[in-house]
Design a protein around this motif. Structure first.
Motif, short mmCIF file in Angstrom:
data_model
loop_
_atom_site.label_atom_id
_atom_site.label_comp_id
_atom_site.label_asym_id
_atom_site.label_seq_id
_atom_site.Cartn_x
_atom_site.Cartn_y
_atom_site.Cartn_z
N THR A 46 0.80 -1.61 -0.05
CA THR A 46 -0.08 0.17 -0.19
C THR A 46 1.22 1.25 0.28
OG1 THR A 46 -1.97 -1.25 1.40
CG2 THR A 46 -2.17 1.05 0.94
N ARG A 47 1.15 2.31 -1.10
CA ARG A 47 1.48 3.20 -0.70
C ARG A 47 0.63 4.31 -0.33
NH1 ARG A 47 6.17 1.87 -2.21
NH2 ARG A 47 7.10 3.58 -1.17
N PRO A 48 0.54 5.26 -0.04
CA PRO A 48 1.79 5.83 0.56
C PRO A 48 2.39 4.41 2.08
CG PRO A 48 0.72 7.44 1.24
CD PRO A 48 0.52 7.15 0.16
N GLY A 49 3.32 3.88 2.39
CA GLY A 49 3.72 2.51 2.96
C GLY A 49 5.45 2.40 2.81
N GLN A 50 5.39 1.95 3.84
CA GLN A 50 6.72 1.47 3.64
C GLN A 50 7.41 0.34 2.70
OE1 GLN A 50 8.71 1.19 8.09
NE2 GLN A 50 6.77 1.83 8.83
N GLY A 51 6.64 -0.35 2.51
CA GLY A 51 7.17 -1.06 1.25
C GLY A 51 7.16 -2.36 2.32
N TRP A 142 1.93 -5.13 6.48
CA TRP A 142 1.32 -5.07 7.90
C TRP A 142 0.30 -4.10 7.90
CZ3 TRP A 142 0.62 -8.50 11.40
CH2 TRP A 142 1.03 -8.22 12.91
N ASP A 143 1.17 -2.90 6.74
CA ASP A 143 0.33 -1.51 6.91
C ASP A 143 -0.43 -1.20 5.59
OD1 ASP A 143 2.43 -1.80 4.81
OD2 ASP A 143 3.41 0.10 5.53
N ASP A 144 -1.35 -2.75 5.38
CA ASP A 144 -2.39 -2.79 4.19
C ASP A 144 -3.17 -1.84 4.78
OD1 ASP A 144 -2.66 -4.13 1.43
OD2 ASP A 144 -3.93 -5.42 2.51
N ASN A 145 -3.60 -0.95 3.67
CA ASN A 145 -5.13 0.13 3.40
C ASN A 145 -4.55 1.09 4.44
OD1 ASN A 145 -5.77 -1.61 1.74
ND2 ASN A 145 -7.25 -2.50 3.15
N LEU A 146 -3.02 1.42 4.27
CA LEU A 146 -2.96 2.65 5.95
C LEU A 146 -2.71 2.11 6.80
CD1 LEU A 146 -4.55 5.67 3.46
CD2 LEU A 146 -1.43 4.56 3.54
N ASP A 156 7.98 5.99 5.25
CA ASP A 156 8.02 5.44 4.51
C ASP A 156 9.27 6.52 3.97
OD1 ASP A 156 7.85 6.46 1.50
OD2 ASP A 156 5.23 5.73 1.17
N VAL A 157 9.73 6.08 3.03
CA VAL A 157 10.77 6.16 2.07
C VAL A 157 10.89 7.59 1.22
CG1 VAL A 157 13.49 6.31 1.27
CG2 VAL A 157 12.18 4.89 2.76
#
Ligand code: HEM
Ligand code: SF4
Ligand code: SF4
Lengths: 552, 240
Positions: A46-51, A142-146, A156-157
């Motif tokens: 999910t973006r934004p997110g850490q990947g 883990w950070d799916d859907n923010l 997020d980089v």
């Protein structure tokens, strides 16, 4: 000109619903073994997110990919050959399992075996590394859907520059999914980082593979790949990566992730490129120029000079024809709506993306305006600087102009096609405003919205005359983990050592065993245990169920 | 009798196992030929222990090549006296040995205490570590003790010629039998380690990737000739 062919993919992010079907089917096909529990050849972020792994895009930390050295020459960001050999005893840039997540399973047995008690028994999570109880604190999405982004969304980089400007305005306006596989780069830094030369690019179709017999576990490729798409199998001690489902591609069928994609958003096709120009293009000084430079490396498969050179290079005729029909070529070079992921890593990635317009459309619709009106959409693209800057960080090393153009083209297509669908006269000024003709716009619409299976996947088989005999269901048993009910074996030198067993032979033995043995399978005998994949639902394979109690 | 067994038969048997074992393992088990890196599990201790151990042991190995293969008469001929040679060899060797042992201690501590590394440690690893540490401790112990007591033994007159005699196929056990017990135990342990070598993770030593220094960065290879897992039907072979 040295013509080479490359199997490439484009994903249309507008259509991704983030269902993870691609990840799950890929895992089921390729990484359902022990040692690769944490490995997702295909993952959806999910973006934004850490990947995945966390913050993999922070190349100041991980030093993946290439960079230009002081003399302007291309060099591995993680250090050259000598430095690699001196740090081989402990790779300073290798991610730890905590940067991915600690794989786990559940103690399901407890659900059926627990004694009668007041509270419902639970299946506790057990680490697959140590077998101990563990507390689950992270996973591949883990950070799916923010999820949890108030806590860690700012990690997020790509938000480094933007975050302070408008803290989390985008959270309400802006979210999309980014499915990622290995990029099968033209200039793969994973291969360049491998001390034993076990990672190679296939000359015929450009697929990047790890030779499992030559990999010695130096684990330099893991840190070398900026996309972190090389994973270390911690049981076999060898690197593994996305294979572009080469056994399927060789017989002309799409990768598992594409085949199963619910949004039908993936396109696979050939690209012809000039291998002599790759290094120059990757060395382009201005990062913003890398996208154009890579597009220039691609050759027009309809150009007679290219066809002649391709034939000279031994590319078969049916491959050249496939390159001409390639949906990937159309999206990248004809319609110019596909962009590379992180071109600034200079690996010349070959899985490209059509950036999502839907966040923009959603904003317009939410404000009550007509979300298919070109004027409204163009104005919104103009106004939504933050999403566009963010997309530019992903796809064009931060240059908003190409992203802008792509979104305008997608917006124009919406407006143009609405007129046609409503039976009005098409407004030719709309395509003209984004540099296309009406016919081109219609073709683009067809490819993006209507294309059928054989238009989305134009894959010439490796050898047409062999294609039928090559076709076989090549899957490994999903239960083949150590101590599990699968039938994989451990050689004398640890997990899966010894010569590999051809998949078909293994299945053959399984079937013979099942038909001829008349005793309950010895649970210690890994060879004899039931392979669920072989069970067609008919009959009762020995060992699948406990023996019937005859008295009842 | 035991002398012949330990210093003639054992070396040849172990050498044969060492050579044939590697050939066999390479042919039978290329897939198992790896360092089995455990860095994914733990990196802080490895970061210190592994380089320390490896740089130490490589120096030790280099010292052994020098000490065993180059006859004393040669170094003497170029004007290096036994005393000078010994002083350098002893100081460097002890530093390298302690480095190796310290590194190995960290690695073993890590193997015992870090959960995932502990679970991934095989019986094979344990045997390998026992043999390896045994050889190192015997070697280092003999050297250090010899020097502390003030009577360092000149192994280049006993152990080294015996070692070379094995390779000329004129083994002379009387040479090694003149060496103190420490040396004799050290070489016996070493032969056993060599016999175990091809069956352990130590095979990774022979794939030290020196070719990396000269090969082109990107490797291209053709598809396998045989696609899929079924043999090609006669008449349908691929034309090159
Ligand atoms: C010749 C060059 C050598 C190279 C490039 C090399 C490289 C490596 C690498 C990459 C590892 C894996 C470390 C990790 O990530 O867990 C390793 C482990 C190991 N190496 Fe070497 N090695 C070399 C020589 C040797 C020698 C000469 C010995 C001993 C005779 C040795 C003994 C070991 C042992 C015992 C381990 C296991 C450490 C542990 O995890 O407990 N290596 N080596
Ligand atoms: S994306 Fe794939 S081909 Fe490119 S460097 Fe990473 S692993 Fe190699
Ligand atoms: S299967 Fe398709 S729609 Fe679903 S997450 Fe994967 S790419 Fe997106």
């Amino acid at each position: 000109m040295r013509v080479m062919a490359q199997m490439a993919m484009v994903m249309n992010l507008d259509k991704c619903i983030g269902c993870h079907t691609c990840s799950v089917t890929c895992k089921q096909a390729w990484t359902n073994r022990s040692g690769v529990e944490y490995v997702w050849f295909n993952n959806v972020e999910t973006r934004p997110g850490q990947g995945y792994p966390r913050r993999y895009e922070d190349q100041e930390k991980w030093k993946g990919g290439w960079t230009l050295n002081r003399r302007g020459r291309l060099a591995l960001k993680g250090g050259g050959r000598i430095k690699k050999l001196f740090s081989i005893f402990s790779n300073p840039k290798m991610p730890a399992i905590a940067d991915y997540y600690e794989p786990w399973t559940y103690d399901y047995e407890n659900l059926t075996n627990a004694p009668l008690q007041e509270h419902t028994p639970v299946a506790r999570p057990k680490s697959l590394l140590t077998g101990e109880d563990m507390k689950i604190s992270w996973s591949a999405n883990w950070d799916d859907n923010l999820g949890g982004s108030p806590d860690h969304g700012d990690k997020d980089v790509l938000l480094k520059g933007i975050a302070d400007k408008v803290k989390f305005e985008f959270e309400q306006t802006f979210m999309f999914y980014l499915p990622r596989i290995c990029e099968h780069c033209l200039n793969p830094s994973c291969a360049a980082s491998c001390p034993s030369g076990a990672i190679y690019k296939r000359a015929e179709d450009g697929i990047v593979l790890v030779d499992q017999d030559r990999c010695r576990g130096w684990r330099m490729c893991v840190s070398g790949c900026p996309y972190k798409k090389i994973y270390f199998n911690h049981r076999t001690g060898k690197a593994e990566k996305c294979t572009f489902c080469f056994p399927r591609i060789e017989v002309g069928i799409p990768t598992v992730c594409s085949e199963t994609c619910v949004g039908r958003l993936r396109y696979i096709g050939l690209m012809l490129y000039d291998a002599d120009r790759v290094l120059d293009a990757a060395s382009t000084e201005d990062e913003h120029g890398l996208y154009e430079a890579q597009r220039d490396v691609f050759l027009d498969p309809s150009d007679p000079a290219v066809i002649a050179a391709a034939e000279q290079a031994g590319i078969p005729r049916d491959w050249i024809e496939a390159a001409q029909r390639s949906p990937v070529y159309a999206l990248i070079n004809r319609f110019k709506v596909a962009l590379p992921l992180h071109p600034e890593y200079r690996t010349m990635p070959m899985v490209w993306y059509i950036p999502p317009l839907s966040p923009v459309v959603d904003v317009v619709r939410d404000t009550g305006y007509d979300a298919e009106d070109k004027g409204n959409l163009f104005a919104a693209i103009e106004a939504l600087r933050i999403p566009i800057d963010y997309l530019a960080q992903l796809f064009t090393a931060g240059d908003p102009a190409p992203v802008d153009l792509v979104l305008r083209r997608l917006a124009a297509m919406r407006s143009y096609m609405r007129d046609i669908n409503l039976g009005r006269d098409p407004d030719e000024s709309i395509p003209a405003a984004v540099g296309l003709t009406g016919q081109e716009m219609y073709d683009m619409y067809r490819l993006l919205a209507l294309a059928k299976y054989d238009e989305r996947y134009v894959i010439p088989p490796a050898h047409a005359e062999q294609a039928h005999s090559l076709e076989e269901l090549a899957t490994e048993c999903s239960l083949d983990y150590d101590g599990g009910p699968g039938m994989g074996g451990s050689g004398p030198f640890g997990e899966q050592s010894g010569s590999p067993m051809p998949i078909a032979v293994e299945n053959f033995h399984m079937l013979v065993d099942r038909q001829t043995s008349d005793t309950m399978v010895d649970s210690g005998n890994k060879e004899l245990r039931v392979n669920l994949l072989n069970w067609d639902g008919k009959g009762r394979p020995e060992g699948l169920f406990p023996p019937r109690d005859e008295r009842r | 009798m035991t002398g012949t067994l330990l210093f003639v038969v054992l070396p040849y048997v172990c050498l044969a196992i060492f050579v044939l074992g590697h050939v066999w393992r390479y042919r039978y088990d290329k897939f198992g030929w790896t360092t089995r890196s455990s860095q994914l599990y733990e990196r802080r201790l490895l970061r210190i222990g592994s380089p320390m151990f490896h740089f130490g042991i490589l120096l030790v190995a280099l010292g052994h090549v020098g000490g065993l293969l180059i006859p004393e008469s040669w170094t003497e001929a170029v004007g290096i006296s036994e005393g000078a040679y010994h002083a350098v060899a002893f100081s460097l060797g002890t530093v390298a040995g302690i480095c190796t042992l310290g590194g190995a201690a960290i690695l073993i501590y890590r193997r015992r205490t870090v959960g995932p590394v502990f679970s991934a440690t095989t019986v094979n690893d344990k045997i390998m570590y026992v043999l390896l540490i045994g050889v190192i401790v015997l070697g280092l112990g003999t050297t250090v003790l010899g020097n502390v007591t003030g009577h360092p033994h000149d192994y280049r007159l006993t152990v080294s010629p015996w070692f070379r005699s094995i390779f000329y196929f004129q083994p002379d056990r009387t040479l090694i039998e003149a060496a103190p017990i420490g040396f004799r135990l050290h070489v016996i342990a070493a032969w056993i380690l060599f016999a175990f070598w091809p069956f352990s993770r130590l095979v990774h030593v022979f794939s030290a990737p020196l070719g990396y220094l000269t090969r082109p960065y990107i490797v291209y290879r053709s598809r396998d000739r045989q696609l899929g897992s079924r043999p090609v039907k006669p008449g349908w072979e691929r034309v090159p």
